[in-house]
Design an enzyme around this catalytic site. Structure first.
Site, short mmCIF file in Angstrom:
data_model
loop_
_atom_site.label_atom_id
_atom_site.label_comp_id
_atom_site.label_asym_id
_atom_site.label_seq_id
_atom_site.Cartn_x
_atom_site.Cartn_y
_atom_site.Cartn_z
N HIS A 1 3.35 -1.43 5.13
CA HIS A 1 4.02 -0.53 4.19
C HIS A 1 4.46 0.76 4.90
O HIS A 1 4.43 1.85 4.33
CB HIS A 1 3.11 -0.21 3.01
CG HIS A 1 3.84 -0.04 1.70
ND1 HIS A 1 4.00 -1.06 0.79
CD2 HIS A 1 4.48 1.02 1.15
CE1 HIS A 1 4.68 -0.62 -0.26
NE2 HIS A 1 4.98 0.64 -0.06
N LYS B 1 5.36 -9.81 0.99
CA LYS B 1 5.46 -8.63 1.86
C LYS B 1 4.13 -7.89 1.93
O LYS B 1 3.50 -7.64 0.89
CB LYS B 1 6.55 -7.70 1.32
CG LYS B 1 6.69 -6.37 2.05
CD LYS B 1 7.91 -5.62 1.55
CE LYS B 1 8.15 -4.32 2.28
NZ LYS B 1 7.33 -3.22 1.78
C1 LIG Z 1 10.40 6.31 0.52
C2 LIG Z 1 9.84 4.93 0.62
C3 LIG Z 1 9.67 4.18 -0.53
C4 LIG Z 1 9.16 2.87 -0.44
N1 LIG Z 1 9.09 2.12 -1.59
C5 LIG Z 1 8.74 0.82 -1.49
C6 LIG Z 1 8.84 -0.04 -2.63
O1 LIG Z 1 9.26 0.38 -3.70
N2 LIG Z 1 8.46 -1.33 -2.48
C7 LIG Z 1 8.00 -1.83 -1.28
O2 LIG Z 1 7.66 -3.02 -1.19
N3 LIG Z 1 7.92 -1.04 -0.19
C8 LIG Z 1 8.30 0.24 -0.25
N4 LIG Z 1 8.28 1.03 0.86
C9 LIG Z 1 7.87 0.44 2.16
C10 LIG Z 1 9.09 -0.14 2.90
O3 LIG Z 1 9.59 -1.26 2.23
C11 LIG Z 1 8.74 -0.57 4.33
O4 LIG Z 1 7.61 -1.41 4.29
C12 LIG Z 1 8.45 0.62 5.27
O5 LIG Z 1 9.29 1.69 4.97
C13 LIG Z 1 8.67 0.16 6.70
O6 LIG Z 1 8.39 1.17 7.60
P1 LIG Z 1 9.50 2.16 8.24
O7 LIG Z 1 9.84 3.14 7.18
O8 LIG Z 1 8.77 2.75 9.39
O9 LIG Z 1 10.68 1.31 8.64
C14 LIG Z 1 8.78 2.33 0.81
C15 LIG Z 1 8.94 3.10 1.96
C16 LIG Z 1 9.48 4.37 1.89
C17 LIG Z 1 9.69 5.14 3.16
#
Ligand SMILES: Cc1cc2nc3c(=O)[nH]c(=O)nc-3n(C[C@H](O)[C@H](O)[C@H](O)COP(=O)(O)O)c2cc1C
Length: 432
Positions: free
Chosen positions: A307, A283
């Site tokens: 991300h 990812k």
């Molecule tokens: C509050 C929050 C915490 C996140 N924590 C992680 C995580 O622990 N591991 C990870 O791979 N991505 C994490 N992400 C990224 C998400 O997996 C994802 O890539 C991202 O939210 C996609 O964009 P979107 O919020 O516009 O749908 C996080 C995103 C948010 C909003």
């Protein structure tokens, strides 16, 4: 959760027929038809520092978050009409399993700060809707419990913990296998922690530090504050095994800080491939050459992501790198996508430019922030309904047909050095 497609989708699925008594779900659907409605409610309901943690990006004004959205809006699909739509289907198969639609819940850490047991709420909603739910390394509900809640939906996301030859990473992988996670997602795009300026300004800390500003934030969100008081501050539950069952919120947080230091290397990925027998996904890929390298290591899925704009403000919009990466991979691995997926229409856009499957982060979590327990089911129903409605509107009868839609994608990044009117340049070699 888009405004315009929701009404149309309602006609297709027969939700909320005129004259029928309004159900609680129907009421939510009428009050919160779009992502923006949910985001507005979330903003007024949870403490400011928790809301900013979810909605924000890295730098001031979250430019990469806005860029993801603008790039998504720029993708256009040319609809086809006068087709027989009696068989419109959104179901799809991924890594040997059947899902109701090509959308899942992206991994998100520390969601308990936004709403107690948000992980469990979203996992249960995903299980009920038959879509994947990806549990984060830094979840606030442990992976073993999530496996009991969502046995058909659970995937596990790993942040590399490089100390002692990845001893902790490899133990987390073993636990995910024993818990029955269907896929392992290794996140690459957090090689170093970034300074998220809104979190710095808000004094965000785990556990919460009661500075005057934090106390004011909490006082302005009484419903959220009461819920936090009743359920207690969230913990990094997956780490209890290593720190102790009775470890405090702070002890678990410092363990995470000490162990999740520098991400993973290609050599580490080769080791994880050996250790993990099921589908392996990387990812955070944004460059076709990284995708090629991943495929050479036997990876099953390439998850194109920046991300959610939370790491690197200069990164291209996530949607704009999908076509070049899909072309480089050429069907040797599945293309997964996230970044500003907020509606069924966005899912169709991502499929049309080359993704096989999509994930959303904030759209799901902000639904829970806005509606608590009811937010999980509301978000999954909205996505499923909208995907079907949008497919029908565009004359698309299946996920396979979505990949053949006629699409306009003006900002797609082209990686060839000669193709740089609007795209990125390939790295120039310096003359020696
Ligand atoms: C509050 C929050 C915490 C996140 N924590 C992680 C995580 O622990 N591991 C990870 O791979 N991505 C994490 N992400 C990224 C998400 O997996 C994802 O890539 C991202 O939210 C996609 O964009 P979107 O919020 O516009 O749908 C996080 C995103 C948010 C909003």
């Amino acid at each position: 959760m888009s405004g315009s497609s929701t009404g149309q989708a309602g006609r297709v699925t027969g939700w909320g027929a005129a004259g029928a008594a309004e159900t609680p779900a129907g009421r939510l659907r009428r009050r919160f038809p779009t992502f923006d409605d949910l985001q507005g409610r979330a903003r007024s309901r949870v403490a400011r520092f928790a809301y900013d943690f979810v909605a924000g990006g890295v730098g001031d004004g979250a430019p990469n978050v806005a860029h993801n959205r603008a790039a998504m809006d720029a993708v256009r699909i040319v609809p086809r009409y006068a087709l027989d739509l009696s068989g419109v289907a959104t179901a799809t198969r991924l890594f040997g399993r059947d899902y109701a639609a090509p959308v899942g819940v992206a991994p998100m850490g520390n969601t308990g700060m936004v709403w107690p047991r948000a992980d469990a709420i979203l996992a249960a909603a995903a299980q009920a809707a038959r879509i994947p739910y990806v549990s984060s390394t830094v979840a606030n509900v442990g992976m073993e419990e999530l496996a009991r809640i969502a046995p058909d939906s659970l995937w596990f996301q790993l942040y590399g913990c490089p100390a002692e030859g990845h001893r902790l990473s490899l133990d987390l992988i073993r636990r995910a296998e024993a818990a029955g996670a269907h896929a392992l997602v290794v996140t690459l795009d957090v090689p170093m922690r970034q300074k998220r300026v809104h979190d710095v300004r808000n004094g965000l800390a785990v556990p919460f530090k009661y500075r005057p500003r934090t106390v004011l934030d909490i006082a302005r969100a009484p419903v959220w504050a009461l819920e936090m008081l009743r359920k207690g501050q969230p913990r990094f539950e997956n780490m209890k095994k290593y720190v102790g069952e009775d470890a405090s919120v702070g002890e678990l947080a410092s363990f995470v800080t000490q162990h999740m230091t520098t991400g993973v290397t290609w050599d580490d990925i080769a080791r994880f491939r050996e250790a993990w027998p099921r589908a392996l996904v990387l990812k955070g890929i944004q460059h076709p050459e990284d995708a090629e390298r991943a495929v050479a290591l036997g990876v099953d899925g390439i998850w194109v992501s920046n991300h959610g704009g939370r790491q690197f403000d200069a990164a291209p919009a996530s949607i704009d790198t999908v076509p070049a990466i899909a072309a480089a991979v050429g069907g040797r691995a599945k293309i997964l996508y996230d970044g500003s997926i907020r509606s069924g229409l966005d899912v169709l856009r991502a499929l049309a430019v080359g993704a096989d499957f999509c994930f959303a982060g904030r759209a799901f979590l902000l639904a829970v922030a806005a509606l608590g327990e009811a937010g999980g089911g509301h978000a999954t129903s909205a996505f499923l309904e909208e995907i079907r409605g949008t497919f029908g509107q565009a004359g698309i009868r299946s996920v396979e047909e979505a990949a053949r839609a006629t699409v306009l994608h003006p900002n797609a990044v082209r990686f060839e050095p000669e193709a740089n009117a609007a795209g990125l340049e390939a790295p120039r070699r310096r003359a020696s």
